[in-house]
Scaffold this motif. Sequence first.
Motif, PDB file in Angstrom:
ATOM      1  N   LEU A  68       0.642   8.830  -6.456  1.00 33.02           N
ATOM      2  CA  LEU A  68       0.687  10.282  -6.240  1.00 33.02           C
ATOM      3  C   LEU A  68       1.753  10.933  -7.122  1.00 33.02           C
ATOM      4  O   LEU A  68       1.536  12.031  -7.661  1.00 33.02           O
ATOM      5  CB  LEU A  68       0.956  10.590  -4.767  1.00 33.02           C
ATOM      6  CG  LEU A  68      -0.202  10.324  -3.803  1.00 33.02           C
ATOM      7  CD1 LEU A  68       0.215  10.661  -2.379  1.00 33.02           C
ATOM      8  CD2 LEU A  68      -1.450  11.123  -4.191  1.00 33.02           C
ATOM      9  N   ARG A  69       2.883  10.245  -7.268  1.00 37.85           N
ATOM     10  CA  ARG A  69       3.950  10.787  -8.120  1.00 37.85           C
ATOM     11  C   ARG A  69       3.465  10.999  -9.548  1.00 37.85           C
ATOM     12  O   ARG A  69       3.706  12.054 -10.147  1.00 37.85           O
ATOM     13  CB  ARG A  69       5.147   9.831  -8.103  1.00 37.85           C
ATOM     14  CG  ARG A  69       6.252  10.211  -9.091  1.00 37.85           C
ATOM     15  CD  ARG A  69       7.347   9.168  -9.123  1.00 37.85           C
ATOM     16  NE  ARG A  69       8.348   9.478 -10.128  1.00 37.85           N
ATOM     17  CZ  ARG A  69       9.379   8.700 -10.418  1.00 37.85           C
ATOM     18  NH1 ARG A  69       9.547   7.560  -9.753  1.00 37.85           N
ATOM     19  NH2 ARG A  69      10.250   9.051 -11.370  1.00 37.85           N
ATOM     20  N   GLU A  95      -9.793  11.336  -2.040  1.00 37.96           N
ATOM     21  CA  GLU A  95      -9.365  12.185  -0.929  1.00 37.96           C
ATOM     22  C   GLU A  95      -8.074  12.936  -1.260  1.00 37.96           C
ATOM     23  O   GLU A  95      -7.926  14.115  -0.943  1.00 37.96           O
ATOM     24  CB  GLU A  95      -9.161  11.333   0.323  1.00 37.96           C
ATOM     25  CG  GLU A  95     -10.447  10.746   0.897  1.00 37.96           C
ATOM     26  CD  GLU A  95     -10.167   9.713   1.973  1.00 37.96           C
ATOM     27  OE1 GLU A  95      -8.965   9.451   2.247  1.00 37.96           O
ATOM     28  OE2 GLU A  95     -11.135   9.156   2.540  1.00 37.96           O
ATOM     29  N   GLN A  96      -7.145  12.236  -1.879  1.00 45.24           N
ATOM     30  CA  GLN A  96      -5.845  12.830  -2.184  1.00 45.24           C
ATOM     31  C   GLN A  96      -5.915  13.824  -3.337  1.00 45.24           C
ATOM     32  O   GLN A  96      -5.201  14.835  -3.335  1.00 45.24           O
ATOM     33  CB  GLN A  96      -4.827  11.732  -2.524  1.00 45.24           C
ATOM     34  CG  GLN A  96      -4.559  10.762  -1.389  1.00 45.24           C
ATOM     35  CD  GLN A  96      -3.930  11.430  -0.192  1.00 45.24           C
ATOM     36  OE1 GLN A  96      -2.991  12.214  -0.331  1.00 45.24           O
ATOM     37  NE2 GLN A  96      -4.441  11.133   0.996  1.00 45.24           N
ATOM     38  N   LEU A  97      -6.755  13.523  -4.307  1.00 46.58           N
ATOM     39  CA  LEU A  97      -6.882  14.374  -5.499  1.00 46.58           C
ATOM     40  C   LEU A  97      -8.183  15.160  -5.378  1.00 46.58           C
ATOM     41  O   LEU A  97      -9.123  14.932  -6.130  1.00 46.58           O
ATOM     42  CB  LEU A  97      -6.858  13.523  -6.770  1.00 46.58           C
ATOM     43  CG  LEU A  97      -5.692  12.535  -6.901  1.00 46.58           C
ATOM     44  CD1 LEU A  97      -5.878  11.647  -8.126  1.00 46.58           C
ATOM     45  CD2 LEU A  97      -4.358  13.276  -6.958  1.00 46.58           C
ATOM     46  N   GLY A  98      -8.242  16.058  -4.439  1.00 46.52           N
ATOM     47  CA  GLY A  98      -9.498  16.715  -4.106  1.00 46.52           C
ATOM     48  C   GLY A  98     -10.135  17.496  -5.235  1.00 46.52           C
ATOM     49  O   GLY A  98     -11.356  17.704  -5.238  1.00 46.52           O
ATOM     50  N   LYS A 111       0.816  -1.217   0.000  1.00 49.32           N
ATOM     51  CA  LYS A 111       0.000   0.000   0.000  1.00 49.32           C
ATOM     52  C   LYS A 111       0.849   1.267   0.000  1.00 49.32           C
ATOM     53  O   LYS A 111       0.604   2.193  -0.774  1.00 49.32           O
ATOM     54  CB  LYS A 111      -0.941  -0.009   1.197  1.00 49.32           C
ATOM     55  CG  LYS A 111      -1.873   1.202   1.234  1.00 49.32           C
ATOM     56  CD  LYS A 111      -2.745   1.201   2.479  1.00 49.32           C
ATOM     57  CE  LYS A 111      -3.776   0.087   2.430  1.00 49.32           C
ATOM     58  NZ  LYS A 111      -4.723   0.191   3.574  1.00 49.32           N
ATOM     59  N   GLN A 112       1.846   1.324   0.876  1.00 49.60           N
ATOM     60  CA  GLN A 112       2.639   2.543   0.989  1.00 49.60           C
ATOM     61  C   GLN A 112       3.373   2.862  -0.308  1.00 49.60           C
ATOM     62  O   GLN A 112       3.344   4.011  -0.791  1.00 49.60           O
ATOM     63  CB  GLN A 112       3.641   2.420   2.140  1.00 49.60           C
ATOM     64  CG  GLN A 112       4.425   3.697   2.409  1.00 49.60           C
ATOM     65  CD  GLN A 112       5.312   3.569   3.644  1.00 49.60           C
ATOM     66  OE1 GLN A 112       5.276   2.574   4.353  1.00 49.60           O
ATOM     67  NE2 GLN A 112       6.104   4.592   3.901  1.00 49.60           N
ATOM     68  N   HIS A 138       0.792   3.860  -3.046  1.00 52.02           N
ATOM     69  CA  HIS A 138       0.286   5.214  -2.872  1.00 52.02           C
ATOM     70  C   HIS A 138       1.319   6.247  -3.327  1.00 52.02           C
ATOM     71  O   HIS A 138       0.981   7.224  -4.009  1.00 52.02           O
ATOM     72  CB  HIS A 138      -0.088   5.443  -1.408  1.00 52.02           C
ATOM     73  CG  HIS A 138      -1.362   4.782  -1.021  1.00 52.02           C
ATOM     74  ND1 HIS A 138      -1.911   4.889   0.236  1.00 52.02           N
ATOM     75  CD2 HIS A 138      -2.232   3.996  -1.727  1.00 52.02           C
ATOM     76  CE1 HIS A 138      -3.038   4.213   0.292  1.00 52.02           C
ATOM     77  NE2 HIS A 138      -3.250   3.650  -0.878  1.00 52.02           N
ATOM     78  N   ALA A 139       2.577   6.029  -2.959  1.00 51.35           N
ATOM     79  CA  ALA A 139       3.627   6.958  -3.378  1.00 51.35           C
ATOM     80  C   ALA A 139       3.763   6.981  -4.898  1.00 51.35           C
ATOM     81  O   ALA A 139       3.914   8.047  -5.516  1.00 51.35           O
ATOM     82  CB  ALA A 139       4.955   6.568  -2.729  1.00 51.35           C
ATOM     83  N   TRP A 141      -9.464   6.562  -1.484  1.00 51.53           N
ATOM     84  CA  TRP A 141      -8.212   7.220  -1.131  1.00 51.53           C
ATOM     85  C   TRP A 141      -7.789   8.209  -2.216  1.00 51.53           C
ATOM     86  O   TRP A 141      -7.377   9.340  -1.916  1.00 51.53           O
ATOM     87  CB  TRP A 141      -7.123   6.170  -0.905  1.00 51.53           C
ATOM     88  CG  TRP A 141      -5.792   6.772  -0.608  1.00 51.53           C
ATOM     89  CD1 TRP A 141      -5.330   7.222   0.604  1.00 51.53           C
ATOM     90  CD2 TRP A 141      -4.734   7.015  -1.548  1.00 51.53           C
ATOM     91  NE1 TRP A 141      -4.064   7.730   0.466  1.00 51.53           N
ATOM     92  CE2 TRP A 141      -3.671   7.610  -0.838  1.00 51.53           C
ATOM     93  CE3 TRP A 141      -4.592   6.776  -2.914  1.00 51.53           C
ATOM     94  CZ2 TRP A 141      -2.486   7.982  -1.450  1.00 51.53           C
ATOM     95  CZ3 TRP A 141      -3.409   7.137  -3.538  1.00 51.53           C
ATOM     96  CH2 TRP A 141      -2.375   7.734  -2.803  1.00 51.53           C
ATOM     97  N   LEU A 142      -7.883   7.799  -3.472  1.00 51.45           N
ATOM     98  CA  LEU A 142      -7.525   8.698  -4.567  1.00 51.45           C
ATOM     99  C   LEU A 142      -8.399   9.947  -4.565  1.00 51.45           C
ATOM    100  O   LEU A 142      -7.906  11.064  -4.768  1.00 51.45           O
ATOM    101  CB  LEU A 142      -7.667   7.970  -5.912  1.00 51.45           C
ATOM    102  CG  LEU A 142      -6.520   7.058  -6.334  1.00 51.45           C
ATOM    103  CD1 LEU A 142      -6.920   6.235  -7.554  1.00 51.45           C
ATOM    104  CD2 LEU A 142      -5.262   7.873  -6.644  1.00 51.45           C
TER     105      LEU A 142
END
Length: 204
Positions: A148-149, A179-182, A140-141, A144-145, A176-177
């Motif tokens: 996002l990159r 949330e991260q890519l609002g 997962k970690q 996710h990195a 999750w995406l």
Amino acid sequence: MDEHYFTPSPATDDRRVPLPVRLAGRDLDLVSSASVFSGRGLDKATAVLLGRLDTLTEPPAGARILDLGCGWGPIALTAALEHPGAEVWAVDVSERARKLTAENAVRAGVANLRVAAPEDVPEDLMFEAIWSNPPIRIGKQALHALLLRWMARLSPQGTAALVVGKNLGADPLARWLAEQLGDREVAKVASAKGFRVLEVGPQR
């Protein structure tokens, strides 16, 4: 040991093996090798993504399209064949995968495909589309990195399509995406054979 995920230069034998496959409505005689993801043929997840391209936002003319984690090249080759005016980038950490994709591009007769290691993609290069069967099993970690990159490399009007197994966390990943890519909507645009196709939309 999922060598294709973690080893830039696999130690296993690199003999080419025939890989007949149908992509973009064409029967192609390609090649594969050991220690490359789904080296014996088109995996189910990628087949679901490629079979649902009509549900995705159409890349604009002359788009840059990224295949993230190209393997032997099915997504990148399909993008290049379907969009001959596009500039398609095939990116993979595995040197063997990159060599196979480059060789298969020649075999498929496409000239609009560029193959690169992640670190060799120019930092200012933006993409109008990202199509990927992402490496979920890297953890997962790390996943996710990675996402996002590369989502940061989407142009404002760019979109991304990811195919993910339902049992491998497609729905939590979609949340999750989002949330991260609002400023971008994340939608489930297709579902088949235990996989979901997620689309990251343009900036709102």
